[in-house]
Write an enzyme that holds these catalytic residues in place. Structure first.
Site: not given
Length: 269
Positions: A110-112
């Site tokens: 969930g961390c781009g």
């Protein structure tokens, strides 16, 4: 290459109205996936270990490590006990691109933008999409999102994965890719579209998540004119889409949805 399990049946104790009981369910697998170029690891992400070739190609394109798929001369997927290393050989090592997008830390699910060294890199300028006369109907938007949900085989089993799909009017979904991370799912889809040599400007990318700026950046890098999402966008995502000439559609519920930017591409059915 290696075949990896993307889900697993696990036994657990469940509490229901009748009390505690033994139960089981299918859950998605999660593994550290390393992206290595010419012997150097560029990034490590936690991801679902499926469609890894698509993942590697999509990540390489959206991170601007390569600009064309042909710049990846070889790709090997090597499984270790602790994770998976996708080893790519670049025909001509683009040192400037690698240095500009250098990531030395693992990115959690969930961390781009995790691991990017500066604000300037996180908000890198995008080349605006070229103007085109292509339009899509309200029915196209509804069909793209609805068909994506129906095509998510892994999510149907696990209720735990994001999805991204490429939809062409009159033809339906070309491809669906799933992952525990929404950015990963979109990278996998972009890799699949690139490998097939499809014209991105002819379709819609649909996603099952909220629209953050990274999702807009990736859609623009692909060259797709419309990004349609089930959930809402952030203010920065809207500003970025406006500047990049991307039509951003969100909160899609059948033929009811919100169009935030470049509304002229969407016409009534």
């Amino acid at each position: 290459m290696t075949n990896q399990k993307i889900s697993r049946d696990v036994h657990h104790l469940a509490h229901r109205m009748s009390g505690f009981q033994e139960s089981s369910r299918i859950v998605p697998e999660e593994a550290p996936i390393a992206m290595s170029y010419n012997g150097t690891t560029q990034a490590v992400m936690m991801a679902t270990p499926g469609d890894l070739e698509d993942f590697a190609i999509g990540f390489s394109l959206t991170e601007n490590i390569v600009t064309r798929i042909e710049e990846i001369e070889a790709l090997d997927i090597v499984a270790f006990e602790s994770g998976i290393d996708i080893q790519m050989k670049l025909a001509k090592q683009p040192e400037q691109r690698l240095s500009a997008r250098r990531r030395f830390m693992a990115g959690p699910v969930g961390c781009g933008l995790c691991g990017i060294d500066s604000i300037e890199q996180a908000l890198r300028p995008l080349h605006p999409l070229e103007e085109c006369s292509t339009t899509f109907t309200t029915r196209d938007i509804a069909a793209a999102v609805a068909s994506l949900g129906a095509a998510q085989a892994l999510n149907a089993k696990t209720h735990a994965t994001h999805g991204a799909g490429f939809f062409r009017p009159g033809e339906g979904l070309f491809a669906v890719r799933e992952d525990i991370g929404r950015h990963n799912a979109l990278d996998k889809l972009i890799g699949a579209v690139a490998r097939e040599g499809l014209l991105a400007e002819e379709g819609i990318v649909a996603i099952t998540s909220r629209v953050s700026v990274e999702m807009v950046q990736k859609a623009v890098m692909l060259g797709v004119p419309v990004l349609a999402a089930i959930s809402a966008p952030t203010a920065l995502a809207i500003r970025t889409a406006e500047a990049a000439n991307l039509t951003l559609v969100a909160l899609v519920r059948d033929e009811e949805f919100d169009i935030y930017t470049h509304c002229g591409r969407i016409i009534e059915s």
